[in-house]
Design a protein around this motif. Structure first.
Motif, PDB file in Angstrom:
ATOM      1  N   ALA A 147       0.851  -1.199   0.000  1.00 10.84           N
ATOM      2  CA  ALA A 147       0.000   0.000   0.000  1.00 10.84           C
ATOM      3  C   ALA A 147       0.882   1.243   0.000  1.00 10.84           C
ATOM      4  O   ALA A 147       2.093   1.163   0.279  1.00 10.84           O
ATOM      5  N   TYR A 148       0.257   2.364  -0.302  1.00  7.89           N
ATOM      6  CA  TYR A 148       0.975   3.639  -0.460  1.00  7.89           C
ATOM      7  C   TYR A 148       0.216   4.687   0.335  1.00  7.89           C
ATOM      8  O   TYR A 148      -0.963   4.947   0.061  1.00  7.89           O
ATOM      9  N   ALA A 149       0.859   5.273   1.338  1.00  9.59           N
ATOM     10  CA  ALA A 149       0.135   6.142   2.268  1.00  9.59           C
ATOM     11  C   ALA A 149       0.707   7.552   2.259  1.00  9.59           C
ATOM     12  O   ALA A 149       1.617   7.876   3.029  1.00  9.59           O
ATOM     13  N   LEU A 150       0.149   8.369   1.380  1.00  6.88           N
ATOM     14  CA  LEU A 150       0.579   9.770   1.279  1.00  6.88           C
ATOM     15  C   LEU A 150      -0.503  10.698   1.835  1.00  6.88           C
ATOM     16  O   LEU A 150      -0.233  11.555   2.674  1.00  6.88           O
ATOM     17  N   SER A 151      -1.761  10.507   1.399  1.00  8.61           N
ATOM     18  CA  SER A 151      -2.836  11.448   1.745  1.00  8.61           C
ATOM     19  C   SER A 151      -3.167  11.435   3.232  1.00  8.61           C
ATOM     20  O   SER A 151      -3.010  10.423   3.915  1.00  8.61           O
ATOM     21  N   GLU A 152      -3.656  12.572   3.691  1.00  5.73           N
ATOM     22  CA  GLU A 152      -4.107  12.715   5.085  1.00  5.73           C
ATOM     23  C   GLU A 152      -5.430  13.478   5.073  1.00  5.73           C
ATOM     24  O   GLU A 152      -5.789  14.080   4.050  1.00  5.73           O
ATOM     25  N   GLY A 156      -4.408  16.598   0.800  1.00  6.75           N
ATOM     26  CA  GLY A 156      -4.762  15.766  -0.351  1.00  6.75           C
ATOM     27  C   GLY A 156      -3.968  16.221  -1.556  1.00  6.75           C
ATOM     28  O   GLY A 156      -2.827  15.796  -1.773  1.00  6.75           O
ATOM     29  N   SER A 157      -4.545  17.161  -2.320  1.00 10.42           N
ATOM     30  CA  SER A 157      -3.816  17.684  -3.482  1.00 10.42           C
ATOM     31  C   SER A 157      -2.519  18.355  -3.049  1.00 10.42           C
ATOM     32  O   SER A 157      -1.494  18.259  -3.728  1.00 10.42           O
ATOM     33  N   ASP A 158      -2.566  19.027  -1.925  1.00  7.35           N
ATOM     34  CA  ASP A 158      -1.370  19.695  -1.391  1.00  7.35           C
ATOM     35  C   ASP A 158      -0.565  18.644  -0.615  1.00  7.35           C
ATOM     36  O   ASP A 158      -0.383  18.722   0.604  1.00  7.35           O
ATOM     37  N   MET A 182      -4.990   8.967   5.358  1.00  6.11           N
ATOM     38  CA  MET A 182      -6.391   8.715   4.997  1.00  6.11           C
ATOM     39  C   MET A 182      -6.508   8.190   3.569  1.00  6.11           C
ATOM     40  O   MET A 182      -5.636   8.456   2.757  1.00  6.11           O
ATOM     41  N   TRP A 183      -7.581   7.479   3.286  1.00  2.00           N
ATOM     42  CA  TRP A 183      -7.897   6.973   1.940  1.00  2.00           C
ATOM     43  C   TRP A 183      -6.902   5.924   1.476  1.00  2.00           C
ATOM     44  O   TRP A 183      -6.577   5.890   0.286  1.00  2.00           O
ATOM     45  N   ILE A 184      -6.391   5.100   2.347  1.00  3.70           N
ATOM     46  CA  ILE A 184      -5.307   4.211   1.928  1.00  3.70           C
ATOM     47  C   ILE A 184      -5.863   2.924   1.310  1.00  3.70           C
ATOM     48  O   ILE A 184      -6.439   2.074   2.006  1.00  3.70           O
ATOM     49  N   SER A 185      -5.674   2.807  -0.005  1.00  5.24           N
ATOM     50  CA  SER A 185      -6.145   1.615  -0.716  1.00  5.24           C
ATOM     51  C   SER A 185      -5.359   0.401  -0.234  1.00  5.24           C
ATOM     52  O   SER A 185      -4.147   0.490   0.001  1.00  5.24           O
ATOM     53  N   ASN A 186      -6.039  -0.719  -0.109  1.00  6.02           N
ATOM     54  CA  ASN A 186      -5.471  -2.004   0.356  1.00  6.02           C
ATOM     55  C   ASN A 186      -5.169  -2.012   1.851  1.00  6.02           C
ATOM     56  O   ASN A 186      -4.606  -3.001   2.358  1.00  6.02           O
ATOM     57  N   GLY A 406      -3.611  12.094  -7.942  1.00  9.71           N
ATOM     58  CA  GLY A 406      -3.626  13.492  -8.386  1.00  9.71           C
ATOM     59  C   GLY A 406      -4.929  13.734  -9.113  1.00  9.71           C
ATOM     60  O   GLY A 406      -5.225  13.048 -10.103  1.00  9.71           O
ATOM     61  N   THR A 407      -5.744  14.668  -8.627  1.00 10.34           N
ATOM     62  CA  THR A 407      -7.020  14.920  -9.310  1.00 10.34           C
ATOM     63  C   THR A 407      -6.727  15.390 -10.738  1.00 10.34           C
ATOM     64  O   THR A 407      -5.618  15.841 -11.049  1.00 10.34           O
ATOM     65  N   ASN A 408      -7.744  15.307 -11.586  1.00  8.55           N
ATOM     66  CA  ASN A 408      -7.500  15.728 -12.972  1.00  8.55           C
ATOM     67  C   ASN A 408      -7.236  17.227 -13.068  1.00  8.55           C
ATOM     68  O   ASN A 408      -6.538  17.679 -13.984  1.00  8.55           O
ATOM     69  N   GLU A 409      -7.740  17.998 -12.101  1.00  9.96           N
ATOM     70  CA  GLU A 409      -7.407  19.435 -12.093  1.00  9.96           C
ATOM     71  C   GLU A 409      -5.906  19.611 -11.839  1.00  9.96           C
ATOM     72  O   GLU A 409      -5.216  20.351 -12.542  1.00  9.96           O
ATOM     73  N   ILE A 410      -5.422  18.909 -10.816  1.00  9.30           N
ATOM     74  CA  ILE A 410      -4.002  19.048 -10.460  1.00  9.30           C
ATOM     75  C   ILE A 410      -3.114  18.562 -11.608  1.00  9.30           C
ATOM     76  O   ILE A 410      -2.105  19.188 -11.947  1.00  9.30           O
TER      77      ILE A 410
HETATM   78  C1  LIG Z   1     -11.111   5.454  -3.215  1.00  6.54           C
HETATM   79  C2  LIG Z   1      -9.875   6.264  -2.956  1.00  6.54           C
HETATM   80  C3  LIG Z   1      -8.651   5.628  -2.871  1.00  6.54           C
HETATM   81  C4  LIG Z   1      -7.496   6.366  -2.587  1.00  6.54           C
HETATM   82  N1  LIG Z   1      -6.301   5.708  -2.428  1.00  6.54           N
HETATM   83  C5  LIG Z   1      -5.227   6.399  -1.961  1.00  6.54           C
HETATM   84  C6  LIG Z   1      -4.027   5.707  -1.603  1.00  6.54           C
HETATM   85  O1  LIG Z   1      -3.915   4.486  -1.743  1.00  6.54           O
HETATM   86  N2  LIG Z   1      -2.998   6.428  -1.089  1.00  6.54           N
HETATM   87  C7  LIG Z   1      -3.070   7.775  -0.922  1.00  6.54           C
HETATM   88  O2  LIG Z   1      -2.100   8.361  -0.455  1.00  6.54           O
HETATM   89  N3  LIG Z   1      -4.192   8.466  -1.267  1.00  6.54           N
HETATM   90  C8  LIG Z   1      -5.264   7.808  -1.771  1.00  6.54           C
HETATM   91  N4  LIG Z   1      -6.422   8.479  -2.100  1.00  6.54           N
HETATM   92  C9  LIG Z   1      -6.479   9.926  -1.890  1.00  6.54           C
HETATM   93  C10 LIG Z   1      -6.505  10.716  -3.186  1.00  6.54           C
HETATM   94  O3  LIG Z   1      -5.252  10.676  -3.788  1.00  6.54           O
HETATM   95  C11 LIG Z   1      -6.979  12.138  -2.828  1.00  6.54           C
HETATM   96  O4  LIG Z   1      -8.366  12.034  -2.563  1.00  6.54           O
HETATM   97  C12 LIG Z   1      -6.715  13.132  -3.933  1.00  6.54           C
HETATM   98  O5  LIG Z   1      -5.343  13.376  -4.046  1.00  6.54           O
HETATM   99  C13 LIG Z   1      -7.442  14.464  -3.699  1.00  6.54           C
HETATM  100  O6  LIG Z   1      -7.235  14.941  -2.412  1.00  6.54           O
HETATM  101  P1  LIG Z   1      -8.490  15.396  -1.515  1.00  6.54           P
HETATM  102  O7  LIG Z   1      -9.474  14.297  -1.537  1.00  6.54           O
HETATM  103  O8  LIG Z   1      -7.982  15.868  -0.224  1.00  6.54           O
HETATM  104  O9  LIG Z   1      -9.129  16.609  -2.311  1.00  6.54           O
HETATM  105  P2  LIG Z   1      -8.672  18.144  -2.235  1.00  6.54           P
HETATM  106  O10 LIG Z   1      -7.206  18.240  -2.433  1.00  6.54           O
HETATM  107  O11 LIG Z   1      -9.259  18.773  -1.039  1.00  6.54           O
HETATM  108  O12 LIG Z   1      -9.376  18.721  -3.527  1.00  6.54           O
HETATM  109  C14 LIG Z   1     -10.756  19.095  -3.570  1.00  6.54           C
HETATM  110  C15 LIG Z   1     -11.022  19.721  -4.939  1.00  6.54           C
HETATM  111  O13 LIG Z   1     -10.233  20.919  -5.082  1.00  6.54           O
HETATM  112  C16 LIG Z   1      -9.421  20.821  -6.247  1.00  6.54           C
HETATM  113  N5  LIG Z   1      -8.148  21.480  -5.989  1.00  6.54           N
HETATM  114  C17 LIG Z   1      -7.286  21.257  -4.967  1.00  6.54           C
HETATM  115  N6  LIG Z   1      -6.205  22.039  -5.083  1.00  6.54           N
HETATM  116  C18 LIG Z   1      -6.373  22.782  -6.202  1.00  6.54           C
HETATM  117  C19 LIG Z   1      -5.593  23.773  -6.866  1.00  6.54           C
HETATM  118  N7  LIG Z   1      -4.385  24.143  -6.448  1.00  6.54           N
HETATM  119  N8  LIG Z   1      -6.094  24.329  -7.970  1.00  6.54           N
HETATM  120  C20 LIG Z   1      -7.306  23.952  -8.464  1.00  6.54           C
HETATM  121  N9  LIG Z   1      -8.084  23.009  -7.891  1.00  6.54           N
HETATM  122  C21 LIG Z   1      -7.614  22.426  -6.778  1.00  6.54           C
HETATM  123  C22 LIG Z   1      -9.261  19.332  -6.507  1.00  6.54           C
HETATM  124  O14 LIG Z   1      -8.946  19.061  -7.862  1.00  6.54           O
HETATM  125  C23 LIG Z   1     -10.634  18.812  -6.103  1.00  6.54           C
HETATM  126  O15 LIG Z   1     -11.530  18.981  -7.164  1.00  6.54           O
HETATM  127  C24 LIG Z   1      -7.573   7.771  -2.435  1.00  6.54           C
HETATM  128  C25 LIG Z   1      -8.814   8.406  -2.556  1.00  6.54           C
HETATM  129  C26 LIG Z   1      -9.953   7.678  -2.802  1.00  6.54           C
HETATM  130  C27 LIG Z   1     -11.265   8.390  -2.886  1.00  6.54           C
END
Ligand SMILES: Cc1cc2nc3c(=O)[nH]c(=O)nc-3n(C[C@H](O)[C@H](O)[C@H](O)COP(=O)(O)OP(=O)(O)OC[C@H]3O[C@@H](n4cnc5c(N)ncnc54)[C@H](O)[C@@H]3O)c2cc1C
Length: 550
Positions: A147-152, A156-158, A182-186, A406-410
């Motif tokens: 598993a890979y644990a980066l998000s908290e 998230g994006s930051d 948070m959101w840690i797959s597996n 990484g969201t598609n916006e990022i």
């Molecule tokens: C089912 C699932 C499995 C996952 N598995 C893993 C995993 O295994 N390991 C792990 O580490 N993470 C995991 N994630 C986390 C995932 O990578 C994050 O949800 C994702 O990176 C977005 O972070 P956030 O949810 O905090 O959204 P946010 O960062 O809060 O973003 C919210 C919205 O704001 C937008 N946004 C944010 N910053 C900007 C900016 N600078 N400019 C414009 N728009 C912006 C985003 O695109 C989004 O639309 C998982 C998430 C899900 C739902």
């Protein structure tokens, strides 16, 4: 096994903006052994995974772990991990194809994708030999999941703003980790986690954390809208004590591990998206053939045929971009030379070189999937909105792919910003475009940079134009090569390339016009649009076998 990559000279990142490709990796280049392995992966998914989807979604005790173990027994769990540490040592293109074929279901795809990708890649690229010896063989065997644990919760994006902390114990032998991932797959099934934390609150660092380390626990499962068979939970590190030797790469260099792992992970994610998109096309074509309205099969109606043609053309484009990109990445890794020292640093550079393309592919493939599952529901009419048919699950499972890695916006913002800041943009603006989409990109990018009026909306528009440029060039190059080699499906490929070029021309014109309007630049000239008549041939080929034919 051979990927048959025919690139005569090693490509460099963003080179697609400078010239037409000389020879790019395509799925048709794979030799018989790779095709056999990909076929075995597809048979595994069809025979072992697809019949038990309800039980997987209910997270039946032991089921996902036993499927993963079986897949690992067949070698699918570590295709591109180093052979000397228990992987198959194959190129990334082979691993990508195997994962694509394993991926008709999103939950299984995510489990395998994380296990074989971001759960292992950081160790394979950045680990010491001792770390590779200790962790890759059991992961390759499927003794436990990775598993890979980066998000908290608040990061998230930051991603580099994590609040998880690491401090050395007084004797200097161990790290103490505190924080919640948070959101840690597996998470539910994982035995090892790649965890990111800040040493003394400042230096962002990667660690290998074992589930059995004291102070490590996993919370309850998240209640998700889809991907219910995949485990997603929090990893709680409450004074978790891990050996100092489990530092991955260098203290303060965790961002290089995190970001470059994600570059490669984005290609794996695109493969997972394509596997699901293939399934959506299969289900849609099958239903369209069976369903009758107005005394005819709905597959005879122009609007239904056009939906199938668009779905297949977009998949053809995403696939062409993906294998071109992983082929380039494989070439970059093949140039890593241990005699030149610091292999981890060379690996980092290889993983970074095509970062723009990786982001473009991730966005394009996951949005192609989004389009496919949406149209799959539409073609099923009211039945698509029920659990009676498999497309409702496909629709729910697909949605997250535009959010994670990484969201598609990022990814959109990253792709154009990286091109602009790494110096590739000026050369691109000087070069003669090789496609209609490329000409529209250049026009819009020139307006935006000359008038110095870039905003996020403008950068995202330019990023879409970059993706369309890369896609259009990739489909034309692939169709040309298939024709030149008299591939039995070359007519289908040409029809997809033509129809995609038509769609890309329309989309690129619209995006370029929007960017120019936003920056106050001259509107673009309407491109010449060809290929509009190819849709019916594509639909016929898809309907013939009720599947994406390649
Ligand atoms: C089912 C699932 C499995 C996952 N598995 C893993 C995993 O295994 N390991 C792990 O580490 N993470 C995991 N994630 C986390 C995932 O990578 C994050 O949800 C994702 O990176 C977005 O972070 P956030 O949810 O905090 O959204 P946010 O960062 O809060 O973003 C919210 C919205 O704001 C937008 N946004 C944010 N910053 C900007 C900016 N600078 N400019 C414009 N728009 C912006 C985003 O695109 C989004 O639309 C998982 C998430 C899900 C739902």
């Amino acid at each position: 096994m051979s990927t048959g990559s025919s690139a005569s000279a090693r490509a460099t990142g963003c080179e697609f903006l400078l010239r037409a490709p000389l020879g790019v990796q395509t799925p048709e280049d794979f030799d018989a052994d790779v095709r056999l392995m990909a076929d075995a992966a597809l048979q595994f998914a069809r025979g072992e995974v697809m019949p038990v989807l309800d039980r997987l979604d209910a997270q039946e005790e032991g089921l996902m772990m036993s499927l993963l173990k079986k897949a690992c027994d067949l070698g699918f769990g570590a295709v591109d991990s180093p052979a000397e540490f228990g992987g198959l040592g194959q190129p990334k293109a082979v691993a990508t194809r195997v994962l694509e074929m394993l991926s008709p279901n999103g939950s299984f795809a995510t489990t395998m994708g994380v296990h074989s990708g971001v759960g292992q890649t950081p160790i394979a690229l950045f680990g010491t030999d001792e770390q590779k010896r200790r962790y890759i063989p059991p992961l390759a065997r499927g003794d436990y999941m990775g598993a890979y644990a980066l998000s908290e919760p608040n990061s998230g994006s930051d991603a580099l703003s994590v609040s998880c902390r690491a401090t050395l114990t007084p004797d200097g032998a161990n790290w103490k980790l505190n924080g919640t991932k948070m959101w840690i797959s597996n998470a539910k099934w994982a035995g090892s986690f790649i965890v990111f934390a800040k040493v003394e609150g400042e230096r962002f660092t990667a660690f290998i954390v074992e589930r059995e380390h004291p102070g490590v626990s996993v919370s309850a499962e998240e209640h998700k809208m889809g991907l219910k068979g995949s485990s997603t939970a929090r990893l709680v590190l409450d004074g978790a004590e891990i050996p100092r030797d489990n530092t991955l790469y260098e203290v303060g260099e965790g961002h290089r591990v995190a970001l470059n792992t994600l570059n490669l992970g984005r290609c794996k994610l695109a493969a997972m998206a394509l596997g699901q998109a293939r399934e959506a096309i299969h289900q849609t074509a099958k239903y369209a053939r069976e369903r009758r309205q107005f005394g005819r099969s709905i597959s005879e109606f122009g609007l239904i045929r056009d939906k199938l043609a668009r779905m297949a053309s977009n998949v053809f484009a995403a696939e062409s971009m993906l294998y071109r990109t992983v082929g380039c990445i494989d070439d970059a890794f093949a140039a890593v030379d241990p005699s030149k020292g610091n292999v981890a640093e060379q690996n980092r550079r290889a993983a970074e070189e095509f970062a723009v393309e990786c982001s473009l592919v991730k966005v394009f493939a996951t949005e192609a999937l989004g389009h496919c599952v949406d149209e799959a529901i539409q073609v099923h009419g009211g039945f698509g909105f029920t659990e009676e048919f498999p497309v409702a699950r496909l629709y729910r499972d697909a949605r997250v792919m535009r959010i994670y890695e990484g969201t598609n916006e990022i990814n959109r913002l990253f792709a154009f910003n990286r091109l602009a800041t790494k110096g590739g943009l000026n050369a691109a603006l000087d070069a003669e475009p090789t496609t209609a989409a490329g000409a529209l990109f250049r026009h819009a990018a020139m307006a935006a940079t000359k008038l110095d009026t870039r905003t996020q909306q403008v950068d995202a528009g330019l990023s879409d134009l970059l993706a369309l440029t890369y896609a259009q060039q990739s489909v034309i190059s692939r169709a040309d090569r298939m024709e030149a080699s008299r591939h039995p499906r070359s007519e289908f490929a040409r029809a997809c390339a033509d129809y995609f070029s038509f769609l890309a021309g329309v989309a690129a014109y619209s995006r370029a016009a929007e960017v120019c309007a936003r920056v106050g630049g001259e509107p673009p000239v309407t491109p010449e649009l060809h290929g509009v008549g190819s849709d019916d041939r594509i639909a016929a080929a898809v309907l013939e076998g009720s599947q994406y034919p390649l």
